[in-house]
Design an enzyme around this catalytic site. Structure first.
Site, PDB file in Angstrom:
ATOM      1  N   GLU A 458       0.749  -1.701  -0.503  1.00 59.85           N
ATOM      2  CA  GLU A 458      -0.265  -0.112  -0.627  1.00 59.85           C
ATOM      3  C   GLU A 458       0.797   1.094  -0.593  1.00 59.85           C
ATOM      4  OE1 GLU A 458      -2.797  -0.085   2.945  1.00 59.85           O
ATOM      5  OE2 GLU A 458      -4.024  -2.313   2.679  1.00 59.85           O
ATOM      6  N   GLU A 535      -4.257  -8.771   0.137  1.00 59.93           N
ATOM      7  CA  GLU A 535      -4.504  -8.957   1.754  1.00 59.93           C
ATOM      8  C   GLU A 535      -5.869  -8.938   1.770  1.00 59.93           C
ATOM      9  OE1 GLU A 535      -2.039  -5.728   3.724  1.00 59.93           O
ATOM     10  OE2 GLU A 535      -3.960  -5.216   4.572  1.00 59.93           O
TER      11      GLU A 535
HETATM   12  C1  GAL Z   1      -4.077  -2.987   5.329  1.00 58.93           C
HETATM   13  C2  GAL Z   1      -2.408  -2.746   6.055  1.00 58.93           C
HETATM   14  C3  GAL Z   1      -2.565  -3.669   6.843  1.00 58.93           C
HETATM   15  C4  GAL Z   1      -2.892  -3.035   8.414  1.00 58.93           C
HETATM   16  C5  GAL Z   1      -4.341  -3.640   7.373  1.00 58.93           C
HETATM   17  C6  GAL Z   1      -5.307  -3.608   8.607  1.00 58.93           C
HETATM   18  O1  GAL Z   1      -4.649  -1.598   4.591  1.00 58.93           O
HETATM   19  O2  GAL Z   1      -2.151  -2.676   4.511  1.00 58.93           O
HETATM   20  O3  GAL Z   1      -0.830  -3.295   7.067  1.00 58.93           O
HETATM   21  O4  GAL Z   1      -2.971  -2.043   7.998  1.00 58.93           O
HETATM   22  O5  GAL Z   1      -4.828  -2.140   6.384  1.00 58.93           O
HETATM   23  O6  GAL Z   1      -6.695  -3.886   8.333  1.00 58.93           O
END
Ligand code: GAL
Length: 841
Positions: A458, A535
């Site tokens: 991100e 993710e």
């Molecule tokens: C994402 C991020 C992770 C964590 C997650 C929590 O956007 O890449 O590191 O923060 O959100 O939902």
């Protein structure tokens, strides 16, 4: 047949295959320049070949690499004079590495790392160690290797500065030879994690990974100097093992030597040995490649993670002067824009989880058994891949993934030039990113588990044109070192025109974070682009805690409104019905990922709860709610959802517990597989049979609560597959202790994880028990940590007591170095106590 490339400026002479193994090389005089096929070759051979009996015996080990973890001294605070040899450290604390001082501290909202960083102290710390230089050090090369120091480490040997390394997740080494002396030497390390906040999660502080001291001869294989690239033939019947070797010569004179590569199978049987290569070395590094071929190789896979062993030897004057062992695996894989992922030609979905590096109550301090236990728990859930969010992991973690059969997405950075927190790596990125990224690839390149290099998570530069140049640069850095694996980045911007990392046109695969509703049209929006859910989800749950599942809650509901909806007790429901607004429940994403062949797989955020990022709650919440498993290692209910979907083992899991007020209508859920139907009974009376319809992933009954026994039976073709019962528990009456391993190694490192259950008099878990449990330990072990998995507990992790949370807590027992027994006794006011015996061998 052997293949040979001559790289760069050196002359490598392939000795004739007639050099039988009963002979070795003895280069006794400077050799004339030689060309393959000249008559000089035979003269040379005569001079080189000496019968075995004339071989010199090696008087020192070719290479020694010893653990350098013991006998350090530590001071928490800044002590600039501690770099000097004359500094008096007698009052400092003695300890063994790996060490994380943050985990030893007290939770405090005012700690500068903030709750997002875990709410524990950070600061500056100093380490010192006195040691005697390795034998014959003047004729050897001595190197210290740090697997990871968080962060900003600076190192001095005998008062001389040897180097600094800002990035806390990278492995690095320093050659110490120049400043070593006979007798006592002193190494001093300053670790500075004081500039806060510097991380969006808990980092830990200190020399939190292993340290090694290596001694080699002056002609030897360089650090990370072996690179194995097995190239499998299309039909899988042959593999060409391409071996890159970097050899240094620090003698200040030209040298000759020979190199032999041997491959052993996992039973230690020699299956291939190269002929010796003759090497002519000037005083710079020689970088060469050679090939060996193997027929009918056994392939590495997640179900059968077989590895081979490569032994690289350097010989001089008839002696093996260096020898290095490298494990490697042979596998092929591909990502396809239409068909998704396949391993060894077999199509499969990546069933992945993201993991941060902390080990719960053990903090960031590396412990191999601690990591192995996490991976065992993940394996049993059906996980086949790990994303090392958002940084390179400890080397032992990758070794475990190789050995246990996990695919790995190895990630370099969470930010580039643009920051996420005030003092994070963006400050060091300009000066260090090339070195750090190169070192990650160089260190990790031989792991068969790694299938993806991630250049970032991100990254803010995806939103503006600066992203293009940086992406191109980072991808080039990786590709210059490894062309066998795709490069990816975990992105959030889904509009191809607005995503500048994508616009760089340099990535091999589009990694999308969240946005599960965009999976369907991905092939339309990104024609012919390979796709992976890097993710997903970010569902929130507290183990054993249930709010009614009448609606799905988005906590927080958007990026603007202050979060006020939470529960007063900082808990989140374990019916899979709470998620962050950018994410989804577990089922929502799982359903989409299953549907489309072009989705190579997903990495769920996260396998385990981790310290820090206690979103959506404020203090005292201090660890995350995203885990499928809680911080102590106890599965939440969604664990069984994945198990029912990702494994073939029969699963039947019922939730919630069965302690409610009479008359309350309770939603009873069941996760199951391998069955046609599940029948639910309350106190012997059937509440009906149900089976999943359409894309359902669970069953649900509304049941008016009455005290007694809830029972589910799964059946296939009328045959009972599994039975699950939950009983209404009475008052807490006794403690039960369950050790995950009753025999552990007496190596000072091994662990036994003891689950502590609060039971009623009939042995039922009391689902809301919060009894304070006190521990007494006797014998050859100590308590390394305690926990109960509750995200807002402010009790210390280093203690001999813990309150149960929803009926459970955990004691982590660490072995000392003496074989014997350990007895752990758990007591609690009003409860029958319990003990467990552990043997250390
Ligand atoms: C994402 C991020 C992770 C964590 C997650 C929590 O956007 O890449 O590191 O923060 O959100 O939902």
């Amino acid at each position: 047949m052997l293949g040979l490339n001559i790289k760069y400026k050196f002359f490598i002479f392939l000795l004739s295959a007639t050099l039988a193994s009963s002979y070795c090389l003895a280069i006794i005089a400077p050799l004339p320049s030689l060309r393959v096929g000249t008559t000089k070759q035979s003269i040379l051979q005569e001079r080189l070949l000496l019968p075995l009996k004339d071989r010199d015996r090696n008087d020192e080990p070719p290479r020694s690499r010893i653990s350098f973890n013991k006998d350090w001294k530590f001071f928490l605070g800044d002590e600039p004079n501690a770099k000097s040899t004359t500094y008096n450290d007698t009052k400092w604390r003695k300890l063994t590495l790996p060490h994380d001082w943050s985990i030893e501290g007290k939770f405090d909202e005012k700690n500068p790392a903030k709750p997002e960083g875990g709410g524990l102290p950070t600061g500056i710390g100093w380490y010192r160690k006195d040691f005697i230089a390795p034998a014959n050090f003047k004729n050897r090369i001595t190197t210290i290797e740090f697997d990871g120091v968080y962060k900003n480490s600076e190192v001095w040997l005998n008062g001389h500065f040897v180097g600094k390394r800002p990035y806390g997740y990278i492995s690095f080494s320093y050659e110490l030879s120049k400043y070593l002396k006979a007798g006592k030497n002193t190494i001093a390390v300053k670790v500075d994690n004081s500039a806060q906040p510097d991380s969006r999660w808990y980092s830990g502080s200190g020399i939190y990974r292993n340290v090694w001291l290596t001694s080699t001869s002056k002609v030897a294989i360089a650090h990370w100097g072996v690179k194995v690239n097995p190239q499998l033939s299309k039909d899988g019947s042959k593999v060409l093992v391409n071996v890159g070797t970097i050899i240094y010569n620090k003698t200040k004179q030209n040298q000759t030597a020979a190199l032999i590569n041997s491959i052993y199978d996992e039973n230690g049987k020699l299956i291939k040995k190269s002929n010796p290569y003759f090497l002519k070395l000037d005083t710079t590094n020689l970088d060469m490649t050679t090939d060996l071929s193997i027929k009918n190789p056994i392939l590495w896979s997640v179900d059968n993670p077989k590895q081979y062993k490569l032994v690289t030897e350097i010989l001089q004057n008839g002696k093996v002067i260096d020898s290095k062992t490298t494990l490697f695996g042979i596998r092929s894989f591909s990502f396809d824009a239409k068909k998704g992922f396949s391993l060894n030609g077999k199509s499969m979905k990546i069933q992945g989880v993201c993991l941060h590096h902390d080990l719960g109550a053990l903090g960031a301090a590396v412990n191999t058994r601690g990591m192995e236990r996490q991976l065992e728990i993940m394996k049993a859930m059906g996980v086949n891949a790990i994303r090392t969010a958002h940084n390179p992991p400890a080397p032992e973690f990758l070794d475990l993934c190789d050995k246990m059969g996990f695919l790995v997405m190895d990630e370099a950075f969470d930010m580039w030039v643009k920051k996420k927190t005030k003092n994070d790596y963006h400050l060091d990125f300009p000066a260090w990113h090339r070195r750090d990224l190169e070192d990650m690839v160089k260190r990790d390149i031989n792991h068969p588990s790694i299938i993806l290099w991630s250049i970032g998570n991100e990254i803010r530069e995806q939103f503006d044109s600066t992203g293009i140049a940086i992406t191109k640069e980072l991808v080039t850095i990786v590709k210059n070192l490894d062309r066998t694996r795709p490069v990816i980045s975990a992105l959030t911007e889904t509009d191809p025109k607005k995503n500048f990392i994508y616009q760089a046109d340099a990535l091999d695969i589009y990694g999308l974070n969240y946005n599960h509703k965009k999976y369907k049209d991905f092939p339309i929006n990104y024609p012919n682009v390979k796709f992976l859910g890097t993710e997903t989800t970010s569902a929130l749950a507290t183990r054993g805690y249930y709010d009614t599942a009448d609606s799905i809650r988005r906590w927080p509901k958007d990026g603007k409104t202050k979060f006020t909806e939470g529960n007063k007790d900082w808990a989140a429901s374990s019916y899979d019905n709470v998620s962050a607004y950018w994410g989804s429940t577990h089922e929502e994403t799982l359903k989409e990922a299953k549907k489309y062949e072009h989705v190579s797989g997903i990495f769920v955020w996260t396998g385990f709860d981790y310290l820090g990022e206690p979103l959506p709650y404020a203090w005292p919440a201090r660890s995350s709610y995203f885990g499928i498993v809680d911080l102590a290692g106890f599965p939440k209910d969604s664990y069984y959802l994945y198990q029912s979907e990702w494994t073939n083992r029969p699963v039947l899991h019922l939730l919630p517990h069965w302690n409610w007020n009479t008359g309350k209508s309770v939603e009873v859920w069941a996760y199951y597989n391998n069955a046609d139907e599940v029948e639910l009974y309350l106190n012997g009376k059937s509440l009906g049979k149900k089976s999943k319809q359409g894309d359902d992933l669970h069953l649900m009954w509304n049941v008016p609560f009455e005290t007694g026994t809830l029972k589910a039976i799964s059946r296939k073709g009328g045959k009972e597959i599994l039975v699950k019962e939950i009983k209404t528990a009475g008052a807490p009456a006794k403690i039960e202790l369950i050790a995950d391993r009753k025999v552990i190694k007496a190596d000072g490192r091994d662990l036994s994880f003891i689950t502590v259950k609060v039971l009623d008099k009939d042995g039922n878990l009391v689902p809301n028990a919060a009894n304070l449990v006190n521990f007494k330990i006797e014998g050859e072990g100590f308590i390394a940590g305690v926990d109960n998995g509750f995200q807002a507990s402010l009790e210390p992790f280093k203690a001999n007591y813990r309150k149960a949370y929803n009926g459970l807590c955990l004691a982590i027992i660490q072995a000392k170095e003496k074989a014997g027994t350990i007895k752990l006794t758990a007591t609690s006011n009003g409860l029958t106590s319990s003990s467990v015996l552990i043997t250390t061998k």
